[in-house]
Scaffold this motif. Structure first.
Motif, PDB file in Angstrom:
ATOM      1  N   ASP A 200     -54.310 -38.285  26.966  1.00 21.19           N
ATOM      2  CA  ASP A 200     -53.277 -38.650  25.993  1.00 21.19           C
ATOM      3  C   ASP A 200     -52.250 -39.604  26.580  1.00 21.19           C
ATOM      4  O   ASP A 200     -51.611 -40.365  25.840  1.00 21.19           O
ATOM      5  N   PRO A 206     -52.934 -42.746  18.067  1.00 18.53           N
ATOM      6  CA  PRO A 206     -53.628 -41.531  17.613  1.00 18.53           C
ATOM      7  C   PRO A 206     -55.142 -41.755  17.556  1.00 18.53           C
ATOM      8  O   PRO A 206     -55.617 -42.793  17.092  1.00 18.53           O
ATOM      9  N   ASP A 208     -58.874 -39.610  16.689  1.00 23.13           N
ATOM     10  CA  ASP A 208     -59.453 -38.424  16.068  1.00 23.13           C
ATOM     11  C   ASP A 208     -59.832 -37.383  17.129  1.00 23.13           C
ATOM     12  O   ASP A 208     -60.339 -37.723  18.209  1.00 23.13           O
ATOM     13  N   ARG A 212     -61.800 -37.667  20.793  1.00 26.20           N
ATOM     14  CA  ARG A 212     -61.214 -37.292  22.091  1.00 26.20           C
ATOM     15  C   ARG A 212     -62.121 -36.317  22.828  1.00 26.20           C
ATOM     16  O   ARG A 212     -62.315 -36.420  24.039  1.00 26.20           O
TER      17      ARG A 212
END
Length: 903
Positions: A200, A206, A208, A212
């Motif tokens: 992160d 962002p 999905d 990730r």
């Protein structure tokens, strides 16, 4: 390097950092610790080393890293690691000081053997740690030069009480054969939660959750991959992870990512990074001088530093080793040659001749006799420092740059010799074939044939080696008779090792060797003696073999593989003791890594016969630490059989049989049979002993047959097989009469007592006890007294029996021959005497190494002298002696002799 830290804490590495923190606590408490970190590239090994260095506190930290282009410069990594410690050099004993100075090119001297360099480095570490704990970190060991690896592995196996931590990091998989048997910590990917948190921090927006999770699955939690693979990708590009599933390993994909980042940099910046990657030491002033030659200014560093690929301060440090490899793997060959040329021009040939020559060699576009000659001189320097592998690499490159076929062939031949000396036997045949393509004079060709024969003998002493050795010997016969005799001797040796699996090889080798004119040195006399033994018989061979033993120079170790069995064959316990003791002394003094394991093993075998089981066990343990892996099983089998631990001995015998059949070494089958006979005779299981002895004497193995015939007589007599006992006794007589030593005549007297005329038994028992009592063969002498005592008990002469049985039991119990001790105890009980169980004396708690150190201390050796003999640091010797004093309840060396005697 991959950043997986949060503040000063490594993310997801609680287990690993806990292990490292405990290691530091142990070192601060005065202990030494070794640890191997294994894991794939980018997994965080370097970050763990950083954590260790940061937590070292007042401990001194020295560090080196393996660099792939530097891997052929002998001792380069070791010298870099030791350089900050050289102010302690004067504290070392003069031989160690001189050895280290020679190895590091700081002074002239004889080419040092690896074990002596290792002892000197061990001493240097110990002296530095005497002031404050020492932490030695070695990163990317897979790229460390061969000699540094050998020395650091040796030191790692010898550290005990010096307050030194030695921590290695190397890549897995593919490194399992490096540093075997040392404590290790496998570094795996980050746990899922920590990996997700690290990911992160670099995602551009962002992503999905399923994507990730797919990224985590693809990277297996590798921190570097998590940080680098998403770099430069937009949220849209990351919508499906890293694209289609790829069979390419994550590490290769990370390196490819670094190559793409390099390609986006300005041309001058790429040249700067390439020069920094090729210059392995990280010498910033030298780097700037080379870049000046290339027309690149200091401003070129800014884009590379801004991209996080490199940091240039007092040293050049790459973000990760993969960045370095990406630089030079992606470089244009012409650019790479230009960088090497610039580095050669700014490297002082007087101060650093090896790197100067190496850069010139890589800068050459085609044949260059001047560069080739410089490389040859560099190879000579490497050999003078003990760097045989480095010398081979220099010579191979020199040959590539040599246009004239004749010197090219000579350099390839020299490279083959260096590869052989370095232990890289598999590389030698191809080099020899290449050398033979060029014009070699007769002497060079003879040398090539001899080297090929040496490789064949070193790689395979069983049935597969006999034919190539005989062919080489025949070709050498006219060119170099001395080399031919030596090669015939190796052929006979291989045939003897092949033994019953050799399909007539021994006779074929002996018949071929018989045509050679006799030699008058030890090798020539051995050849004559062994040839006579095969073709004419034992008695005809004895005089030649005796002269061969007499012709051996004091301390001869290279022929111990043959001289020790010949001493057995001649029943000469004095020669056996002298040869093994002197050869071990030579191997220790010279640090000859190729000779020491053999010397330790054969010396251990002699000590077993002398009843010195603890010392023998210590030597076998040392042999295993010097050369981990399969070793000659003779002493280990003999020790296990005499100790009488049935389960362990049976397991070892079975393993030896399987290994013998796989390697084609039939001699080991004879050895396994002999060991089985001893084991079962000691345990009183005579039918099993008879079967094992019969299998052993089915082939006439050098040295083993005579010993085993005695076991066969005993087993057959005890099972009531008079025919087998009588036949074995007659076969034994042929040998013992010709040998005529106290050992031979004592063994014969014992066989006569067991299997000869009943009315002469007592006289023959007495003769055996007297003759064997005058030898060094404590165990065999005790067995003679056991057998005599058993006979006296059966004659109902219990009082006389007790004297001999008691004496035998004491020898067996003291040595640790539990099988024979139990047998003698049962016989004593049958006479009416109660055998007290041997109490647990404090001295019995001494380890084999402690006992060995204690005996040397009693002999008057100082701690440095003991350390030099056993390849330990003086501080470790002192530590062991303190433990010995505590176990024996004494406080000084003056009390040591009495305490050991009282045990």
């Amino acid at each position: 390097m991959a950043s997986e830290t949060v503040g000063s804490v490594l993310r997801g590495r609680r287990r690993e950092t806990g292990t490292l923190d405990e290691l530091l606590r142990e070192v601060r408490a005065g202990h030494s610790r070794v640890l191997v970190l294994r894991g794939e590239a980018g997994i965080g090994k370097s970050a763990l080393l950083d954590h260790l260095a940061a937590g070292a506190g007042t401990a001194r930290v020295v560090r080196t890293v393996g660099v792939e282009p530097e891997s052929e410069i002998a001792y380069s990594a070791l010298q870099h690691l030791c350089a900050p410690l050289l102010d302690h050099l004067d504290r070392l004993p003069e031989p160690q000081r001189d050895t280290l100075a020679t190895a590091f090119g700081l002074g002239p001297g004889e080419p040092p053997e690896a074990l002596l360099v290792g002892l000197a480095v061990l001493g240097l570490f110990a002296e530095a740690a005497a002031e404050r704990p020492l932490v030695c970190l070695v990163d990317d060991l897979q790229w460390v030069d061969r000699m540094s690896q050998v020395i650091l592995t040796f030191v790692a196996r010898r550290l005990e009480a010096e307050s030194v931590a030695l921590v290695f990091a190397l890549r897995s998989p593919g490194d399992e054969e490096v540093l075997p048997g040392l404590p290790e910590l496998r570094v795996a990917g980050l746990p899922a939660d920590d990996a997700m948190a690290l990911l992160d921090t670099v995602l551009p927006g962002p992503v999905d959750g399923h994507v990730r999770e797919r990224i985590l699955a693809e990277t297996h939690g590798n921190p570097l991959a998590l940080l680098e693979l998403p770099r430069g990708l937009t949220p849209a590009e990351l919508a499906f992870g890293f694209g289609a599933p790829s069979p390419t390993p994550v590490v290769d994909r990370v390196e490819a990512g670094f190559q793409r980042r390099l390609a986006a940099l300005p041309a001058d910046t790429r040249v700067l990074l390439l020069a920094a990657a090729v210059e392995p030491v990280g010498d910033v002033p030298l780097l700037w001088r080379a870049l000046d030659r290339l027309g690149v200014g200091p401003d070129a560093a800014a884009p590379a530093e801004a991209a996080g690929l490199v940091r240039i301060g007092t040293r050049v440090r790459f973000h990760h080793p993969l960045v370095r490899s990406a630089c030079w793997r992606s470089a244009d060959p012409a650019e790479l040659r230009a960088v090497h040329r610039a580095l050669a021009e700014v490297t002082d040939p007087g101060q650093d001749p090896d790197r100067h020559a190496w850069h010139r060699a890589h800068a050459a576009l085609g044949p260059d006799n001047d560069v080739a000659a410089e490389l040859e001189r560099t190879a000579d320097r490497a050999l003078a420092r003990g760097g045989r592998s480095a010398a081979a690499a220099f010579l191979e490159r020199a040959a590539e740059l040599t246009k004239d076929p004749k010197p090219r062939a000579a350099r390839v031949l020299a490279a083959a010799r260096a590869r052989f000396a370095s232990g890289a036997l598999d590389a030698v045949p191809a080099l020899l074939s290449a050398a033979e393509l060029g014009p070699l004079d007769p002497l060079q060709r003879a040398g090539a044939e001899r080297l090929r024969a040496q490789v064949a003998f070193a790689l395979d002493r069983g049935r597969g080696a006999v034919t190539p050795l005989l062919e080489a010997a025949r070709r050498l016969a006219e060119l170099d008779p001395g080399a031919a005799r030596e090669t015939y001797l190796w052929a006979l040796g291989a045939a003897m090792h092949a033994g019953r699996l050799g399909d007539g090889d021994l006779r074929r080798a002996a018949e071929a060797a018989r045509g050679m004119p006799p030699g008058h040195d030890a090798a020539g006399l051995f050849l004559t003696g062994l040839t006579e033994r095969v073709l004419a018989g034992y008695a005809d061979a004895v005089p030649h073999l005796r002269r061969a033993l007499s012709a051996l120079p004091d301390g001869e170790a290279a022929l111990l593989w043959l001289s020790a069995p010949v001493a057995h064959e001649l029943w000469d316990d004095g020669a056996w003791h002298r040869l093994t003791e002197q050869a071990l002394g030579t191997a220790r003094a010279t640090g000859a890594r190729s000779l020491l394991p053999t010397a330790l093993t054969f010396r251990a075998g002699a000590l077993v016969a002398e009843g010195r089981f603890a010392e023998a066990s210590a030597l076998l343990g040392e042999a295993g630490s010097v050369a981990p892996g399969p070793s000659h099983p003779s002493a280990a089998l003999t020790l296990a059989a005499h100790q009488g631990a049935e389960e362990a001995a049976t397991r070892l015998i079975g393993a030896t049989v399987r290994e013998a059949e796989a390697r084609g070494e039939g001699r080991w089958l004879g050895l396994a049979g002999y060991a089985g006979a001893v084991l079962h005779n000691g345990l009183g299981r005579y039918p099993a002993a008879l079967a094992a002895a019969r299998s052993a004497v089915a082939h006439d193995d050098l040295a083993l047959t005579g010993w085993t015939l005695g076991e066969l007589v005993e087993a057959a007599a005890r099972t009531g097989d008079e025919a087998a006992a009588g036949e074995a006794r007659e076969r034994l007589t042929e040998r013992t009469t010709a040998a005529g030593t106290c050992w031979a005549l004592g063994a014969q007297a014992l066989a006569d007592a067991l299997a000869g005329p009943a009315d002469a038994a007592e006289d023959r028992y007495r003769e055996a006890v007297e003759l064997l009592g005058g030898t060094r063969l404590t165990v065999l002498a005790a067995r003679a007294r056991l057998l005599y005592g058993e006979w006296l008990r059966r004659e109902n002469r219990r009082g006389d029996a007790r004297d001999h049985l008691r004496a035998a039991h004491e020898v067996f119990a003291r040595a640790g021959a539990e099988g024979f001790a139990g047998r003698s105890a049962r016989e004593l009980a049958a006479t009416g005497e109660t055998v007290r169980k041997r109490g647990a004396v404090a001295a019995d708690a001494l380890t084999a190494q402690e006992a060995q150190i204690a005996r040397l201390a009693v002999a008057g050796r100082t701690n440095p002298e003991i350390g030099a003999e056993l390849f330990l640091s003086p501080r470790t010797v002192e530590w062991h002696l303190r433990k010995v004093f505590g176990k024996l309840g004494i406080t000084s060396r003056r009390e040591l002799a009495g305490a050991l005697r009282d045990r």
